[in-house]
Design a protein around this motif. Structure first.
Motif, PDB file in Angstrom:
ATOM      1  N   MET A   1      -4.292   1.723  18.274  1.00  0.00           N
ATOM      2  CA  MET A   1      -3.714   1.738  16.944  1.00  0.00           C
ATOM      3  C   MET A   1      -2.340   2.400  17.036  1.00  0.00           C
ATOM      4  N   PRO A   2      -1.310   1.783  16.432  1.00  0.00           N
ATOM      5  CA  PRO A   2       0.039   2.359  16.505  1.00  0.00           C
ATOM      6  C   PRO A   2       0.130   3.656  15.689  1.00  0.00           C
ATOM      7  N   ALA A   3       1.026   4.542  16.108  1.00  0.00           N
ATOM      8  CA  ALA A   3       1.185   5.851  15.476  1.00  0.00           C
ATOM      9  C   ALA A   3       1.624   5.715  14.020  1.00  0.00           C
ATOM     10  N   TRP A   4       2.476   4.732  13.707  1.00  0.00           N
ATOM     11  CA  TRP A   4       2.953   4.600  12.332  1.00  0.00           C
ATOM     12  C   TRP A   4       1.815   4.251  11.377  1.00  0.00           C
ATOM     13  N   LEU A   5       0.801   3.512  11.858  1.00  0.00           N
ATOM     14  CA  LEU A   5      -0.347   3.180  11.028  1.00  0.00           C
ATOM     15  C   LEU A   5      -1.195   4.426  10.742  1.00  0.00           C
ATOM     16  N   ILE A   6      -1.303   5.292  11.719  1.00  0.00           N
ATOM     17  CA  ILE A   6      -2.023   6.563  11.522  1.00  0.00           C
ATOM     18  C   ILE A   6      -1.308   7.401  10.460  1.00  0.00           C
ATOM     19  N   TRP A   7       0.025   7.431  10.527  1.00  0.00           N
ATOM     20  CA  TRP A   7       0.793   8.169   9.521  1.00  0.00           C
ATOM     21  C   TRP A   7       0.582   7.580   8.121  1.00  0.00           C
ATOM     22  N   LEU A   8       0.520   6.241   8.015  1.00  0.00           N
ATOM     23  CA  LEU A   8       0.278   5.604   6.724  1.00  0.00           C
ATOM     24  C   LEU A   8      -1.103   5.962   6.163  1.00  0.00           C
ATOM     25  N   ILE A   9      -2.095   5.971   7.026  1.00  0.00           N
ATOM     26  CA  ILE A   9      -3.444   6.349   6.595  1.00  0.00           C
ATOM     27  C   ILE A   9      -3.457   7.812   6.150  1.00  0.00           C
ATOM     28  N   LEU A  10      -2.773   8.671   6.898  1.00  0.00           N
ATOM     29  CA  LEU A  10      -2.677  10.085   6.526  1.00  0.00           C
ATOM     30  C   LEU A  10      -1.960  10.238   5.185  1.00  0.00           C
ATOM     31  N   ALA A  11      -0.893   9.464   4.981  1.00  0.00           N
ATOM     32  CA  ALA A  11      -0.155   9.518   3.714  1.00  0.00           C
ATOM     33  C   ALA A  11      -1.054   9.100   2.551  1.00  0.00           C
ATOM     34  N   ALA A  12      -1.837   8.048   2.734  1.00  0.00           N
ATOM     35  CA  ALA A  12      -2.742   7.594   1.671  1.00  0.00           C
ATOM     36  C   ALA A  12      -3.790   8.655   1.373  1.00  0.00           C
ATOM     37  N   GLY A  13      -4.355   9.251   2.400  1.00  0.00           N
ATOM     38  CA  GLY A  13      -5.362  10.299   2.212  1.00  0.00           C
ATOM     39  C   GLY A  13      -4.790  11.514   1.490  1.00  0.00           C
ATOM     40  N   LEU A  14      -3.595  11.931   1.894  1.00  0.00           N
ATOM     41  CA  LEU A  14      -2.956  13.071   1.230  1.00  0.00           C
ATOM     42  C   LEU A  14      -2.600  12.740  -0.223  1.00  0.00           C
ATOM     43  N   GLY A  15      -2.180  11.509  -0.461  1.00  0.00           N
ATOM     44  CA  GLY A  15      -1.857  11.091  -1.831  1.00  0.00           C
ATOM     45  C   GLY A  15      -3.080  11.123  -2.730  1.00  0.00           C
ATOM     46  N   VAL A  16      -4.204  10.653  -2.231  1.00  0.00           N
ATOM     47  CA  VAL A  16      -5.447  10.693  -3.016  1.00  0.00           C
ATOM     48  C   VAL A  16      -5.873  12.134  -3.245  1.00  0.00           C
ATOM     49  N   ALA A  17      -5.778  12.967  -2.228  1.00  0.00           N
ATOM     50  CA  ALA A  17      -6.145  14.382  -2.382  1.00  0.00           C
ATOM     51  C   ALA A  17      -5.245  15.064  -3.415  1.00  0.00           C
ATOM     52  N   GLU A  18      -3.980  14.675  -3.472  1.00  0.00           N
ATOM     53  CA  GLU A  18      -3.052  15.250  -4.468  1.00  0.00           C
ATOM     54  C   GLU A  18      -3.506  14.936  -5.884  1.00  0.00           C
ATOM     55  N   LEU A  19      -4.054  13.762  -6.083  1.00  0.00           N
ATOM     56  CA  LEU A  19      -4.531  13.388  -7.412  1.00  0.00           C
ATOM     57  C   LEU A  19      -5.629  14.332  -7.901  1.00  0.00           C
ATOM     58  N   PHE A  20      -6.394  14.900  -6.993  1.00  0.00           N
ATOM     59  CA  PHE A  20      -7.468  15.809  -7.383  1.00  0.00           C
ATOM     60  C   PHE A  20      -7.014  17.260  -7.510  1.00  0.00           C
ATOM     61  N   THR A  21      -5.970  17.646  -6.785  1.00  0.00           N
ATOM     62  CA  THR A  21      -5.542  19.049  -6.807  1.00  0.00           C
ATOM     63  C   THR A  21      -4.368  19.319  -7.736  1.00  0.00           C
ATOM     64  N   LEU A  22      -3.453  18.365  -7.857  1.00  0.00           N
ATOM     65  CA  LEU A  22      -2.244  18.499  -8.682  1.00  0.00           C
ATOM     66  C   LEU A  22      -1.432  19.748  -8.356  1.00  0.00           C
ATOM     67  N   THR A  23      -1.333  20.064  -7.060  1.00  0.00           N
ATOM     68  CA  THR A  23      -0.545  21.225  -6.627  1.00  0.00           C
ATOM     69  C   THR A  23       0.859  20.832  -6.199  1.00  0.00           C
ATOM     70  N   PHE A  24       1.118  19.556  -6.034  1.00  0.00           N
ATOM     71  CA  PHE A  24       2.382  18.993  -5.570  1.00  0.00           C
ATOM     72  C   PHE A  24       2.606  19.215  -4.078  1.00  0.00           C
ATOM     73  N   VAL A  25       1.784  20.016  -3.447  1.00  0.00           N
ATOM     74  CA  VAL A  25       1.940  20.259  -2.002  1.00  0.00           C
ATOM     75  C   VAL A  25       1.472  19.039  -1.217  1.00  0.00           C
ATOM     76  N   LEU A  26       0.280  18.561  -1.525  1.00  0.00           N
ATOM     77  CA  LEU A  26      -0.256  17.431  -0.769  1.00  0.00           C
ATOM     78  C   LEU A  26       0.552  16.157  -1.018  1.00  0.00           C
ATOM     79  N   GLY A  27       1.083  16.016  -2.220  1.00  0.00           N
ATOM     80  CA  GLY A  27       1.935  14.866  -2.509  1.00  0.00           C
ATOM     81  C   GLY A  27       3.211  14.886  -1.694  1.00  0.00           C
ATOM     82  N   LEU A  28       3.788  16.078  -1.546  1.00  0.00           N
ATOM     83  CA  LEU A  28       4.997  16.197  -0.716  1.00  0.00           C
ATOM     84  C   LEU A  28       4.676  15.941   0.754  1.00  0.00           C
ATOM     85  N   MET A  29       3.486  16.383   1.181  1.00  0.00           N
ATOM     86  CA  MET A  29       3.087  16.109   2.565  1.00  0.00           C
ATOM     87  C   MET A  29       2.822  14.610   2.766  1.00  0.00           C
TER      88      MET A  29
END
Length: 168
Positions: A1-29
């Protein structure tokens, strides 16, 4: 699996986690992970992607998050509708007593009643809105009323007679 795809999956996971925390930290990550995915997609090595992720995260936390927090803290008591009218000043259009009256409040004519049932507020007086009860503003005079303004429904003649009889 290419590294950029791993980053995209990580970005999606962090974005979903941000929706639950609303701290703006995970969204920026999540945004930083998208930057790293872009670096990976153009073929840069993983070390550069990690440095890009760290730099974008740090920049977001140092520069963007304080701006977002300041905007969010600016309106902690944003009231709307009838709740926004409580505490405002109005002008009496028709005498206001404990049962009825009319005021001009925020450019609109409202039915009103005085919170003090023994008080009659004359036309032209300024009042403060204490609460909104349905479609009626409950008000109290802003300044002390002139002598003789707090009349009973019997009228000024009887009140003057009562005052004269009390002095004698």
């Amino acid at each position: 699996m290419p590294a950029w795809l791993i980053w995209l999956i990580l970005a999606a996971g962090l974005g979903v986690a941000e929706l639950f925390t609303l701290t703006f930290v995970l969204g920026l990550m999540a945004t930083a992970a998208l930057v790293a995915a872009l670096l990976g997609a153009i073929g840069l090595p993983v070390a550069v992607q990690i440095i890009g992720f760290a730099a974008a995260t740090a920049a977001g936390l140092v520069f963007v998050r304080p701006l977002i927090k300041r905007q969010m803290d600016r309106t902690p008591d944003a009231r709307s509708g009838a709740d926004a009218l409580v505490g405002r000043s109005a002008v009496v259009l028709q005498p206001v007593d404990g049962d009825q009256g009319r005021i001009k409040l925020s450019g609109e004519e409202w039915s009103a009643r005085c919170i003090d049932e023994d008080l009659v507020i004359p036309v032209g007086a300024h009042v403060d809105v204490v609460e909104i009860d349905g479609a009626t503003a409950v008000v109290y005079p802003r300044e002390a009323l002139p002598e003789g303004s707090a009349l009973e429904e019997t009228g000024p003649e009887e009140t003057d007679d009562n005052n004269q009889s009390g002095r004698a």
